[in-house]
Each structure stands twice: as C-alpha cells, then as structure tokens.
Design an enzyme around this catalytic site. Structure first.
Site, PDB file in Angstrom:
ATOM      1  N   THR A 148      41.883  33.030  40.176  1.00  0.00           N
ATOM      2  CA  THR A 148      41.900  33.826  38.936  1.00  0.00           C
ATOM      3  C   THR A 148      42.015  35.322  39.245  1.00  0.00           C
ATOM      4  O   THR A 148      42.916  35.996  38.739  1.00  0.00           O
ATOM      5  CB  THR A 148      40.605  33.552  38.132  1.00  0.00           C
ATOM      6  OG1 THR A 148      40.491  32.137  37.972  1.00  0.00           O
ATOM      7  CG2 THR A 148      40.623  34.217  36.783  1.00  0.00           C
ATOM      8  N   VAL A 149      41.117  35.837  40.070  1.00  0.00           N
ATOM      9  CA  VAL A 149      41.122  37.287  40.314  1.00  0.00           C
ATOM     10  C   VAL A 149      42.324  37.678  41.194  1.00  0.00           C
ATOM     11  O   VAL A 149      43.006  38.676  40.924  1.00  0.00           O
ATOM     12  CB  VAL A 149      39.785  37.757  40.946  1.00  0.00           C
ATOM     13  CG1 VAL A 149      39.815  39.263  41.197  1.00  0.00           C
ATOM     14  CG2 VAL A 149      38.615  37.409  40.031  1.00  0.00           C
ATOM     15  N   GLY A 175      32.325  43.610  37.072  1.00  0.00           N
ATOM     16  CA  GLY A 175      33.766  43.349  36.866  1.00  0.00           C
ATOM     17  C   GLY A 175      34.573  44.629  36.768  1.00  0.00           C
ATOM     18  O   GLY A 175      34.665  45.399  37.730  1.00  0.00           O
ATOM     19  N   ILE A 197      33.993  47.322  34.996  1.00  0.00           N
ATOM     20  CA  ILE A 197      33.276  48.568  34.673  1.00  0.00           C
ATOM     21  C   ILE A 197      33.160  49.426  35.936  1.00  0.00           C
ATOM     22  O   ILE A 197      32.693  48.944  36.965  1.00  0.00           O
ATOM     23  CB  ILE A 197      31.837  48.282  34.153  1.00  0.00           C
ATOM     24  CG1 ILE A 197      31.852  47.204  33.065  1.00  0.00           C
ATOM     25  CG2 ILE A 197      31.181  49.553  33.643  1.00  0.00           C
ATOM     26  CD1 ILE A 197      30.466  46.690  32.678  1.00  0.00           C
ATOM     27  N   GLU A 253      30.781  27.916  34.394  1.00  0.00           N
ATOM     28  CA  GLU A 253      31.284  27.017  35.446  1.00  0.00           C
ATOM     29  C   GLU A 253      30.753  25.600  35.225  1.00  0.00           C
ATOM     30  O   GLU A 253      29.705  25.431  34.600  1.00  0.00           O
ATOM     31  CB  GLU A 253      30.758  27.483  36.816  1.00  0.00           C
ATOM     32  CG  GLU A 253      31.052  28.917  37.162  1.00  0.00           C
ATOM     33  CD  GLU A 253      32.379  29.084  37.858  1.00  0.00           C
ATOM     34  OE1 GLU A 253      32.977  28.072  38.247  1.00  0.00           O
ATOM     35  OE2 GLU A 253      32.814  30.237  37.988  1.00  0.00           O
ATOM     36  N   LYS A 285      24.116  41.051  42.432  1.00  0.00           N
ATOM     37  CA  LYS A 285      24.668  42.308  41.907  1.00  0.00           C
ATOM     38  C   LYS A 285      23.610  43.419  41.902  1.00  0.00           C
ATOM     39  O   LYS A 285      23.905  44.550  42.274  1.00  0.00           O
ATOM     40  CB  LYS A 285      25.227  42.075  40.501  1.00  0.00           C
ATOM     41  CG  LYS A 285      26.490  41.187  40.514  1.00  0.00           C
ATOM     42  CD  LYS A 285      26.858  40.723  39.123  1.00  0.00           C
ATOM     43  CE  LYS A 285      28.139  39.904  39.113  1.00  0.00           C
ATOM     44  NZ  LYS A 285      28.366  39.222  37.824  1.00  0.00           N
ATOM     45  N   GLY A 319      36.220  38.177  34.226  1.00  0.00           N
ATOM     46  CA  GLY A 319      37.552  37.910  33.685  1.00  0.00           C
ATOM     47  C   GLY A 319      38.639  38.396  34.617  1.00  0.00           C
ATOM     48  O   GLY A 319      38.446  39.331  35.402  1.00  0.00           O
TER      49      GLY A 319
HETATM   50  N1  HSE Z   1      29.971  34.385  36.792  1.00  0.00           N
HETATM   51  C1  HSE Z   1      30.022  35.797  36.674  1.00  0.00           C
HETATM   52  C2  HSE Z   1      29.561  36.212  35.285  1.00  0.00           C
HETATM   53  C3  HSE Z   1      31.413  36.260  36.969  1.00  0.00           C
HETATM   54  O1  HSE Z   1      29.402  35.341  34.420  1.00  0.00           O
HETATM   55  O2  HSE Z   1      29.329  37.382  35.044  1.00  0.00           O
HETATM   56  C4  HSE Z   1      31.526  37.710  37.306  1.00  0.00           C
HETATM   57  O3  HSE Z   1      30.844  38.068  38.456  1.00  0.00           O
END
Ligand code: HSE
Length: 400
Positions: free
Chosen positions: A11-12, A129, A131, A185, A200, A297
């Site tokens: 995806t990314v 993501g 930001i 997921e 994070k 995303g």
């Molecule tokens: N699984 C992560 C989320 C994806 O839902 O934020 C982005 O790191």
C-alpha cells in the site's frame, strides 16, 4: 536525475511511486533535481502494473547499482527491513522509511550508520502518517523545551472509539465492521492493544529526550475493555474516550504511557475523530501547539516518505541533524501520574465504594450499577484503594 528505489510494493510503497509520478514537477523543483524510481524490490511480480519492469527480487541488484542514491523502505516489520537498511546506509545510500517497528527498535543505530556514511536515515512517515511531526520536532521546535506530548496516534482505534461514541455500539461489533471496510487489519492486535501507538510514542519520546526510550518500557493498555456502557457515562459527563499516547517531562526525568482516557469536550483532542490522528505538544516558549491530519492511508503516508526523499535529495553527501542517542532513557513510574478515575460498580457496592473514595462524584446512568468519578489521585493511590473493591466493573483514567 536522482535514482531511487522502493523496498516493498504494498500500500505505502505503491503510494510512494504514485506520489513521485503525480507530483514529479513540484518534487523536482523542491529537490533541485528530478527523482526517478529505478527499482522496486518485492518478492512478488506485478504483471500488468505500469512499473512491472522495475520490479526486482534480489536486494543486491539495487545495493550494487551505484546510481541509486535514495531508498524508500516501506516493507514494515523489523526483518529483513533492518538488514537491508543497514546494508544501504553502509554504502552511503539514504533510507526514508514508514516503518515504525524498525525505527522504534533500532532508530539510533541506523541514524549513527547514516552519519558515519554521510547519508540520511529519515522516518517522517513512521509516526502520524502524513502529518509533519518528526520534522516539526527536529527542525521547527528547536528553540523549545518540549514538556509534554499527548497524541491520538492510531487511526484504527480512533475510528472504532468514534463509532462507539456516535452509535452506542459495542467494541466487538464496531471492530468487525471496521475489518469489513478495511479500516482494521484481520489481526487487529497491534492496533487495539495499543502496541502500534506505543512504538510511535517511543519514537516521539526519544526525540523529546534525545536518548532512547525503549518501547518495551512504556506501559500500554489498549481499548478492548472499553464498552458501550462506558460511553453512556462519558456522554453524560460531556466527555469521550480516546486512546492517548503520552510522554511527559517531569522534574527528574520522563514518563510515558498509552491508555484509553476520558477527555473533556473542551480538550483540543476531543474533536479528533474517525481515522484522523493529532498530536498536542506543550513546550515552554510556544506553549500549546497541535498537529492534525491523516495518520494512516496510502497517499498521506507516501507523501511523508516522499518529503523525506526530497530532504535526502537536498542533502546528498551530508547528514541532516537528528539528535537521538543510543543511551537508554529510563522512564519514571507511570503510576505516580495524577488522574481522576471513572469507576463503575454494581448498585449494591455503591455505599462501600463511596465510603472508600470519600469525595467521589456519583453518576447514575444505567440500571443495576453506578458510576463515580474519584478526586484527583495518583494511580498508585487508586490501585491501593481498589484492592478493597473487588466488585469494580471497570475503571477509566480521566484527564484532569
Ligand atoms: N495501523 C496504523 C493505524 C497504521 O491504524 O494508525 C498507521 O501507522
């Protein structure tokens, strides 16, 4: 033309290729030179894909091509991404990554390797993501002493909690719906148990303390025990429940944790809903600032990876400053943090609970049980008191 490669065409990774193609003119101006994807590394073939011919299966094809200057590592997971990233950096090839597992586990080692080889290891996309957060901390808030970071760093759980708040639905129901829509997921553990947010906040805490905050040291509680009933009380209190990742500078060190928290409707993070992420930073000169946007995303995350590619292109042969030392940052006991606590007990335990907690505020919202909010106290003090209250149905920390 600067030659780049993408590791992992999921995806990314495919988003990175798309961003580089669609915005190639703007990117070339900003980077000072055009950027071209020469290779895509993946185990799979992609017959019919416009970039099919660039797909290779052997990492050495890329690493041994001296034209390749920048790699976008969008594979996820620690291995083989760690080995591949090390090999690239040892050859002076910069690496831009969205891989929070790898950054949280080996960030300082990879940064050191980049420094030794006059290239860069950049990880804007690993937290929040699209930001711009890492760059904000590293390049913008450089005149500040950051005192606390509090964020909604996981889109999946924020989507689930938002739905639960709006629809009064239970966790399991909303999770299934989120999985059906592709927002969660198939194996949702990393998100719903808070592990993703933990990695994070470990990265952000490390940048804040400039040493290594190990994610294993961060107390982490997910959202699986939050129920529709909890939201009935939250609504009555003018609050909502959010999964917060927090890091705080204390007088003597740092403390960090991930847990669901009841937030008042006046808090800036209260209105951060659905898959959106936001990070609320308190620093000693700027005071409060908040960074909001799409934390996951394809294109938002890819945009952050490509912003790092541009940074690498602007600094070929030079390492940009990122202070994150290998030395371990010990964390203080999260149980010394003060909260109020929202507690639910069966109706017949009401008198016992009220006498135990003294000046608690009673909240009546459901039959056969009562809720109450304690006065401000540390988690340690709260845990000592609830030892006497085995009837407790649940408790949620309340932001003061
Ligand atoms: N699984 C992560 C989320 C994806 O839902 O934020 C982005 O790191």
């Amino acid at each position: 033309m600067i030659q780049a490669a993408v590791f992992g065409y999921g995806t990314v990774g495919s988003g990175v290729v798309q961003v580089l193609e669609e915005n190639k003119k703007e990117i070339a101006v900003r980077a000072g030179e055009g950027i071209e994807v020469k290779y895509i590394l993946d185990l799979r073939d992609f017959p019919g894909d416009p970039y099919e011919s660039k797909v290779v299966h052997d990492v050495n094809t890329i690493l041994e091509d001296s034209q390749v200057k920048i790699i976008c590592e969008t594979m996820g997971g620690v291995e083989p991404a760690f080995t591949f990233s090390k090999k690239a950096l040892e050859r002076g090839i910069s690496v831009c990554t969205s891989n929070k597992e790898l950054v949280a586990a080996h960030g300082p080692e990879l940064l050191q390797l980049a420094k030794e080889n006059k290239c860069n290891y950049l990880f804007e996309a690993s937290v929040g993501g699209g930001i711009p957060l890492i760059r904000t901390i590293n390049y913008s808030l450089t005149a500040e002493r950051i005192e606390s970071i509090m964020g909604i760093l996981n889109g999946t759980t924020n989507y689930i909690l938002t739905k639960m708040a709006k629809e009064g639905a239970d966790f399991d129901v909303v999770l299934k719906e989120a999985q059906a829509k592709g927002y969660a997921e198939k194996n949702p553990e990393a998100d719903v148990e808070g592990y993703d947010a933990c990695r994070k906040i470990a990265i952000l805490s490390s940048l804040m303390s400039r040493k290594t905050v190990q994610y294993e040291d961060i107390y982490t509680e997910g959202i699986t025990k939050i129920s529709a009933q909890d939201f009935v009380y939250a609504k009555k209190l003018g609050r909502s429940v959010k999964l917060l990742a927090m890091s705080k500078k204390t007088e003597t060190g740092y403390v960090a944790m991930v847990a669901p928290v009841m937030l008042q409707d006046s808090h800036p993070l209260f209105g951060v809903n659905d898959v959106f992420n936001a990070v609320f930073v308190h620093s000693n000169m700027l005071d409060d600032s908040m960074y909001y946007g799409r934390g996951a995303g394809k294109l938002p995350t890819a945009s952050a990876v490509v912003s790092d590619v541009v940074d690498c292109a602007r600094h070929l042969g030079k390492t940009v400053t990122c202070i994150w030392e290998n030395e371990k940052q010990e964390l203080e006991d999260y149980q010394n943090l003060p909260w109020k606590f929202f507690v639910r007990v069966p109706a017949d335990a009401k008198d016992k609970a009220m006498s135990l907690f003294g000046d608690a505020t009673l909240i009546e919202a459901l039959p056969d049980e009562v809720g109450f909010m304690t006065a401000e106290m540390t988690e340690k003090a709260f845990n000592n008191l609830v030892k006497e209250l085995p009837e407790m149905i649940t408790r949620i920390r309340v932001n003061i």
